[in-house]
Each structure stands twice: as C-alpha cells, then as structure tokens.
Motif scaffolding. Structure first.
Motif, mmCIF file in Angstrom:
data_model
loop_
_atom_site.group_PDB
_atom_site.id
_atom_site.type_symbol
_atom_site.label_atom_id
_atom_site.label_comp_id
_atom_site.label_asym_id
_atom_site.label_seq_id
_atom_site.Cartn_x
_atom_site.Cartn_y
_atom_site.Cartn_z
ATOM 1 N N THR A 102 -41.772 99.120 95.357
ATOM 2 C CA THR A 102 -42.032 99.572 94.000
ATOM 3 C C THR A 102 -43.024 98.629 93.319
ATOM 4 O O THR A 102 -42.810 97.417 93.318
ATOM 5 C CB THR A 102 -40.724 99.590 93.187
ATOM 6 O OG1 THR A 102 -39.760 100.417 93.854
ATOM 7 C CG2 THR A 102 -40.952 100.082 91.771
ATOM 8 N N GLU A 162 -38.578 100.582 84.710
ATOM 9 C CA GLU A 162 -37.360 101.291 85.089
ATOM 10 C C GLU A 162 -36.097 100.459 84.891
ATOM 11 O O GLU A 162 -35.042 100.999 84.550
ATOM 12 C CB GLU A 162 -37.471 101.780 86.532
ATOM 13 C CG GLU A 162 -38.507 102.890 86.687
ATOM 14 C CD GLU A 162 -38.449 103.573 88.040
ATOM 15 O OE1 GLU A 162 -37.703 103.101 88.932
ATOM 16 O OE2 GLU A 162 -39.156 104.598 88.202
ATOM 17 N N ASP A 190 -38.395 107.145 94.065
ATOM 18 C CA ASP A 190 -37.548 107.740 93.027
ATOM 19 C C ASP A 190 -36.063 107.423 93.204
ATOM 20 O O ASP A 190 -35.242 107.867 92.402
ATOM 21 C CB ASP A 190 -37.731 109.263 93.009
ATOM 22 C CG ASP A 190 -39.127 109.673 92.568
ATOM 23 O OD1 ASP A 190 -39.753 108.898 91.821
ATOM 24 O OD2 ASP A 190 -39.592 110.760 92.991
#
Length: 298
Positions: free
Chosen positions: A25, A33, A278
């Motif tokens: 990520t 996030e 995700d």
C-alpha cells in the motif's frame, strides 16, 4: 486502579513489510485509511516507508489527526561484530521516532530463516555462549538509545528468530537488564510460537511496556509447524487472522493489561503481506469496533 490501553494501528496491518515494495500500500493511502478506520495513533513501520524528513512527516500526521507511538526496526546483535551496522540502522529510526514525540522504539531480532523464501540462513537456536553476549549488546543498545534519543527499547519476540518460544522469551528477559529493556508483547507471535501471553503478563508485569494485538488461526499454525513452513509462507496461508476468529482471546488480555496500572500502547496488527489493496481498511475498521466493544479503550 486500572488503565485502558491506548489503541493504534501500524503499516503492517496494510500489508507493509518493507521500506519500498510495489506490492505494498502506498504510504499516503495507508495514512488516509488508518485515519478513516478510526485510529489516531500509528507506528513508524519499516524505516523509509513513511517520509524520513521529520518536518514533512509531522505535517502529514497532523493533517490526518495522527500521532506516532513508536518506531520499529530490526537488529542482528546476536552476530559477532554486528554493533556498527545495527547502530547505523537503529539510530536512524530512533532519531525520526524521537522527532515525532514518541517514547518507544520497538526492536525486532533478525531472522534465522528468510521471511520470504523460507530458506534457512543460520542455526535456529543460540548457544549458551551466545546468549549472554547477545544480552550484553542489547543492554548496550538500550542504554545508548535512551541516552542519545530519550527512547525506551521495547523488544519484540518474533517467529523464525532466536527469541520466539515462551522459554526463549523468558530467557531473554532473565538475561537482559529490566531497567533498560522492556517487552513488546506481540500476542500473535507469542501464540504462533506456542507461548502464553497472559502468563507473560502475570509473571513479568514490570517488563510489559508495549503491546501488539494480533490473533492466529490455530489450524493453519499447526499445519505450518508440522510441515516446517517459514513465516512468510505461513502469512500467505492465513496464519494471522482477523479477531475474534483466532487465538488468543482478546478480552482477557486487555483486562490483564488494564490491571498493570501503567500507560500501555496497544497496536493492532494483522500480518498479510502481500495483500489486495482494498483488503486492509475493512479489516482495520471491524477490528477496532470489535476491540472497543469488549471494554474501554482510548
């Protein structure tokens, strides 16, 4: 008087193991996030993953309402003539950690088995001659980190390292100076290696200075040990799992930590390198909600 743990998360829960890896990520997404999931505290993660310029990193954290609880770095002080190379890496992470206002440096021993390929790199056990020398170097590291950066070392036992099993964790605690070296209790790694986190909290309350909250899937871990599988492959098999589906149970651990009556940062982690982009955010959100449902957390 009991004190609830102060909860946070870490890049590890977003599939981050390395400073730079295209499978991971991006750091901006991680910061966005982790804040969106409801956390206000983070760890540094691998040195070089987040910006290493203190002013820039502070600005990135401030814009998202985040603070840093600790730096994280590996060491290899069990090897002879390892001081200079270890100090170079550890001191860089310590400098950035201190600049962020954190009080802790989580120090992890290096692997005897390659974490990605599973290849054996060296002997899995330290000898009786190696243990005291290793402890002396760790005491020296902790003293120097405290004197130069004002940080407390929290040592993190880890799968596929020389400080892994319950017996080896206890030996490490007995060999090192309690005034210098604290214990980062990673509930997942302790369980993965057959240890008992609650017993460590009961038997060594004065050494518990920091916590990683993590669960493992006992069926996967049993298969991993039966087949001699390395930690990296074990993670890909799902050895680390989302609470409350694994072990150890979280409520008793949180209750035991609260009774220590000291300030404890508890960082949520779930090793899952590599992982789809995700996947981390929903897990992080659900895990925080689950942990908060079981008792007071800050």
């Amino acid at each position: 008087m009991s004190r609830p743990a102060m909860i946070g998360s870490a890049p590890d829960s977003w599939g981050v193991w390395f400073a730079d890896d295209p499978q991971q990520t991006p750091w901006q997404r991680f910061l966005d996030e982790v804040a969106a999931a409801g956390y206000s505290r983070i760890e540094l993660g691998p040195y070089g993953y987040l910006p290493t310029d203190p002013a820039r990193l502070r600005d990135e954290l401030d814009r998202r309402g985040l603070t840093m609880t600790a730096g994280t770095i590996f060491e290899h002080l069990h090897r002879p003539d390892s001081w200079d190379s270890t100090w170079k890496e550890v001191s860089a992470a310590a400098s950035l950690t201190a600049a962020m206002g954190a009080a802790h440096l989580v120090v992890i021993p290096d692997f005897w088995r390659d974490p990605q390929t599973g290849a054996v790199l060296e002997e899995a056990q330290l000898t009786d001659e190696q243990w005291p020398a290793y402890a002396a170097r760790m005491n020296r590291l902790a003293h120097q980190i405290r004197e130069e950066f004002g940080l407390r070392i929290q040592f993190h036992p880890h799968a596929d390292t020389h400080v892994d099993t319950h017996a080896n964790v206890e030996r490490f605690l007995h060999e090192t100076d309690p005034d210098l070296v604290g214990l980062c209790l990673d509930t997942g790694h302790i369980a993965y290696c057959g240890g008992d986190s609650l017993k460590l909290i009961r038997d060594y309350p004065e050494r518990i200075g920091y916590v990683h909250l993590k669960q493992v899937d006992p069926a996967v871990v049993a298969a991993v040990h039966a087949d001699g599988i390395g930690f990296g492959e074990a993670v890909r098999m799902g050895a680390m799992c989302e609470p409350p589906t694994g072990v150890p149970e979280m409520p008793p651990i949180l209750a035991a930590l609260a009774e220590l009556d000291v300030e404890i940062f508890a960082i949520v982690e779930q090793d899952m390198y590599p992982c789809p982009a995700d996947r981390p955010l929903p897990i992080a959100t659900r895990t925080l909600a689950y942990l908060r449902s079981g008792g007071p957390l800050r």
